[in-house]
Design a protein around this motif. Structure first.
Motif, PDB file in Angstrom:
ATOM      1  N   ALA A 208     -10.536 -15.335  53.041  1.00  3.97           N
ATOM      2  CA  ALA A 208     -10.789 -16.719  53.540  1.00  3.97           C
ATOM      3  C   ALA A 208      -9.541 -17.715  52.522  1.00  3.97           C
ATOM      4  CB  ALA A 208     -12.101 -17.440  53.530  1.00  3.97           C
ATOM      5  N   ILE A 209      -9.573 -17.246  51.324  1.00  6.51           N
ATOM      6  CA  ILE A 209      -8.785 -17.930  50.196  1.00  6.51           C
ATOM      7  C   ILE A 209      -7.351 -17.747  50.570  1.00  6.51           C
ATOM      8  CG2 ILE A 209      -7.994 -18.007  47.850  1.00  6.51           C
ATOM      9  CD1 ILE A 209     -10.889 -17.720  46.974  1.00  6.51           C
ATOM     10  N   ILE A 210      -7.111 -16.500  51.009  1.00  7.74           N
ATOM     11  CA  ILE A 210      -5.637 -16.146  51.440  1.00  7.74           C
ATOM     12  C   ILE A 210      -5.190 -16.859  52.555  1.00  7.74           C
ATOM     13  CG2 ILE A 210      -4.161 -14.180  51.998  1.00  7.74           C
ATOM     14  CD1 ILE A 210      -5.623 -12.341  49.873  1.00  7.74           C
ATOM     15  N   THR A 211      -6.175 -16.864  53.660  1.00  5.10           N
ATOM     16  CA  THR A 211      -5.810 -17.551  54.875  1.00  5.10           C
ATOM     17  C   THR A 211      -5.631 -18.966  54.633  1.00  5.10           C
ATOM     18  OG1 THR A 211      -7.277 -15.870  55.817  1.00  5.10           O
ATOM     19  CG2 THR A 211      -6.435 -17.858  57.072  1.00  5.10           C
ATOM     20  N   LEU A 212      -6.380 -19.778  53.779  1.00  5.92           N
ATOM     21  CA  LEU A 212      -6.299 -21.186  53.783  1.00  5.92           C
ATOM     22  C   LEU A 212      -5.170 -21.529  53.016  1.00  5.92           C
ATOM     23  CD1 LEU A 212      -9.909 -22.053  52.707  1.00  5.92           C
ATOM     24  CD2 LEU A 212      -8.740 -22.792  54.608  1.00  5.92           C
ATOM     25  N   LEU A 213      -4.787 -20.499  52.020  1.00  9.93           N
ATOM     26  CA  LEU A 213      -3.351 -20.814  51.227  1.00  9.93           C
ATOM     27  C   LEU A 213      -2.415 -20.673  51.870  1.00  9.93           C
ATOM     28  CD1 LEU A 213      -4.170 -19.013  47.621  1.00  9.93           C
ATOM     29  CD2 LEU A 213      -3.809 -21.427  48.027  1.00  9.93           C
ATOM     30  N   ILE A 214      -2.290 -19.726  52.942  1.00  4.31           N
ATOM     31  CA  ILE A 214      -1.197 -19.369  53.847  1.00  4.31           C
ATOM     32  C   ILE A 214      -1.110 -20.584  54.885  1.00  4.31           C
ATOM     33  CG2 ILE A 214      -0.150 -18.157  55.765  1.00  4.31           C
ATOM     34  CD1 ILE A 214      -1.188 -15.551  54.297  1.00  4.31           C
ATOM     35  N   GLY A 215      -2.423 -21.315  55.192  1.00  4.10           N
ATOM     36  CA  GLY A 215      -2.406 -22.419  56.068  1.00  4.10           C
ATOM     37  C   GLY A 215      -1.642 -23.709  55.402  1.00  4.10           C
ATOM     38  N   LEU A 216      -1.851 -23.715  54.028  1.00  8.07           N
ATOM     39  CA  LEU A 216      -1.298 -24.983  53.142  1.00  8.07           C
ATOM     40  C   LEU A 216       0.089 -24.532  52.829  1.00  8.07           C
ATOM     41  CD1 LEU A 216      -2.364 -27.332  51.650  1.00  8.07           C
ATOM     42  CD2 LEU A 216      -2.465 -25.820  49.623  1.00  8.07           C
ATOM     43  N   ILE A 217       0.532 -23.389  52.762  1.00  4.72           N
ATOM     44  CA  ILE A 217       2.070 -23.161  52.543  1.00  4.72           C
ATOM     45  C   ILE A 217       2.547 -23.314  53.868  1.00  4.72           C
ATOM     46  CG2 ILE A 217       3.793 -21.217  52.229  1.00  4.72           C
ATOM     47  CD1 ILE A 217       1.583 -19.939  50.708  1.00  4.72           C
ATOM     48  N   SER A 218       2.196 -23.173  55.078  1.00  5.90           N
ATOM     49  CA  SER A 218       2.819 -23.419  56.220  1.00  5.90           C
ATOM     50  C   SER A 218       2.803 -24.801  56.484  1.00  5.90           C
ATOM     51  CB  SER A 218       2.256 -22.512  57.473  1.00  5.90           C
ATOM     52  OG  SER A 218       0.885 -22.707  57.554  1.00  5.90           O
ATOM     53  N   PHE A 219       1.814 -25.595  56.038  1.00  2.83           N
ATOM     54  CA  PHE A 219       1.867 -27.102  56.262  1.00  2.83           C
ATOM     55  C   PHE A 219       2.999 -27.587  55.508  1.00  2.83           C
ATOM     56  CE2 PHE A 219       1.006 -30.949  53.879  1.00  2.83           C
ATOM     57  CZ  PHE A 219       1.017 -31.848  54.950  1.00  2.83           C
ATOM     58  N   PHE A 220       3.311 -27.010  54.373  1.00  2.00           N
ATOM     59  CA  PHE A 220       4.517 -27.692  53.451  1.00  2.00           C
ATOM     60  C   PHE A 220       5.801 -27.210  54.427  1.00  2.00           C
ATOM     61  CE2 PHE A 220       1.265 -27.965  49.948  1.00  2.00           C
ATOM     62  CZ  PHE A 220       1.442 -29.316  49.832  1.00  2.00           C
ATOM     63  N   ILE A 221       5.847 -26.134  54.737  1.00  2.00           N
ATOM     64  CA  ILE A 221       7.169 -25.698  55.396  1.00  2.00           C
ATOM     65  C   ILE A 221       7.419 -26.474  56.790  1.00  2.00           C
ATOM     66  CG2 ILE A 221       8.210 -23.662  56.699  1.00  2.00           C
ATOM     67  CD1 ILE A 221       6.771 -21.803  54.965  1.00  2.00           C
TER      68      ILE A 221
END
Lengths: 402, 48
Positions: free
Chosen positions: A195-208
């Motif tokens: 869940a942590i990894i998924t949320l972090l990837i979500g956050l990174i993709s938001f920035f992208i």
């Protein structure tokens, strides 16, 4: 007082069961759908590409995990001397899968770096294969008008599921395939790490996505959405730009398919249904408001929480409703979609105007421009007639036409 | 405190920070847009 409560909360042990399990589950699905819905927002909300084939992009992620990552892990484990059952034929690939995964899992338990490198490899290969599939689906579809494009992409989503169902070496056909647990080295509950990894990837993709949308390319995307003929007339390759957008978003979306595969440690084509990975993200986007990330997040949070609560409490809800609860999710999807389109067609948070320093964009949009061709000069090349062509109502420009 | 508990609260923190940051940014952009409009209006009035 507050400090004591905070300290109490932080020092209390959280057993991942009951409510905590539901919270982890909601967080995981929220992260997954944030990635898909933001990529959809990038395509539809900002570039006007009605991608009804999100499921194709997600399913590629799942197939990558089952067909490439699992094979790679089996090969490396075999080379390292781990005695696993035969897996090269279609029959062995499916029927020896549970035993092989179990053997490989005990080998993986002492190799955290290897497991992390496998995760990173899967994400990287997903970006590449997702982009490739984005390019492939754009080949027949990208030149089509919105309605036809949607139909073609829906068909492709179904086609990809049929491929998965019938080609055994991809994901084990209808029986599915077990996936090695890449978090076996972690002694606690691996779903929290996922869940942590998924949320972090979500956050990174938001920035992208945010960086891309605030760039000149983002403004070009919005220009294509508003009027692709105009953009094409000034020399921009509209088809090429739309294809690039589809490829980029497709790569990001594929990651969520891989993450769900790792989350369940199991991949089967039935997990990647069109309704789940296309229609629900569309509802999230339309509910929140297309064209802005805050709306997409809000839509994701509302719909995901609602869905997971319904799924987890199905037995309780069954006593309240007179119809079979299995249909409640679908009814909810339909009713919410209709209600949002009737009462709030721009979503809960409508799209804001572009912020361009020094330009009053709202005034430009609000101005009504009337073209009066009768007042134009008949003689070719006469400059005096130009001012008479456009008569802008409102403001000082009204004088120009009079 | 075991590792699961720490990770659980880390997950909650990321989950809260993510939308909070996005909402903050949305508000900031809307504010900048309103300020820019006001400034342009003032400039136009001054030119008239």
């Amino acid at each position: 007082m507050i400090q004591e409560i905070a300290l109490g909360l932080l020092t209390s042990s959280v057993a991942v069961e009951g409510t905590s399990r539901l919270i982890v589950d909601i967080a995981m699905y929220f992260g997954l759908f944030v990635i898909v819905a933001m990529a959809l927002n990038f395509q539809y909300g900002n570039a006007g590409i009605p991608n009804m084939g999100c499921a194709v992009q997600v399913i590629i992620g799942g197939f990558t995990v089952s067909a490439i990552t699992t094979r790679l892990i089996f090969t490396l484990a075999g080379n390292a001397g781990v005695e696993i059952l035969p897996w090269t034929s279609d029959y062995d690939w499916v029927y020896n899968s549970p035993v092989n995964v179990n053997i490989v899992n005990s080998w993986l338990s002492g190799k955290p770096l290897f497991c992390i490198s496998m995760l990173l490899f899967t994400i990287a290969i997903n970006l590449v294969l997702g982009a490739v599939i984005g390019w492939l689906i754009s080949l027949p579809a990208i030149r089509l008008r919105a309605t036809y494009l949607m139909i073609v992409l829906i068909t492709m989503a179904d086609a990809s599921q049929i491929f998965g169902r019938n080609i055994t070496w991809i994901s084990g056909g209808t029986l599915g395939l077990f996936i090695p647990d890449i978090f076996k080295w972690y002694s606690g509950d691996r779903t929290i790490v996922m869940a942590i990894i998924t949320l972090l990837i979500g956050l990174i993709s938001f920035f992208i996505f945010r960086t891309m949308l605030n760039s000149p390319y983002g403004r070009l995307m919005r220009a294509i959405r508003e009027n692709e003929v105009t953009v094409g007339s000034v020399g921009k390759n509209v088809t090429g730009i739309r294809r690039n957008i589809l490829m980029f978003a497709s790569g990001i979306t594929a990651i969520s398919g891989a993450l769900i595969g790792f989350y369940f440690s199991y991949v089967v084509e039935a997990n990647y249904q069109r309704a789940l990975w296309t229609y629900w993200p569309w509802l999230m986007l339309i509910l929140g408001g297309p064209g802005n990330n805050a709306g997409t997040f809000l839509g994701c949070a509302l719909v995901t929480a609602l869905r997971r609560i319904i799924i987890v409490n199905k037995w309780f809800l069954q006593e309240v409703f007179f119809f079979p609860i299995a249909y409640f999710e679908q009814i909810l999807l339909g009713v919410l979609l209709i209600a949002v389109i009737i009462f709030r067609p721009n979503g809960i948070i409508p799209e804001k105007l572009l912020y361009i320093p020094g330009v009053n964009y709202r005034k430009l949009v609000d101005e009504e421009v009337v073209v009066d061709w009768r007042s134009a000069s008949k003689s070719r090349g006469a400059s005096s007639g130009i001012s008479g062509i456009f008569r802008t109502l409102g403001g000082k420009k009204e004088e120009a036409g009079d | 405190m075991d590792m699961d508990t720490i990770l659980f609260w880390v997950m909650i923190a990321i989950w809260v920070i993510m939308p909070a940051f996005i909402v903050y940014e949305e508000i900031r952009e809307r504010k900048a847009l309103a300020e820019s409009e006001a400034a342009t209006e003032e400039l136009q009035v001054a030119n008239e």
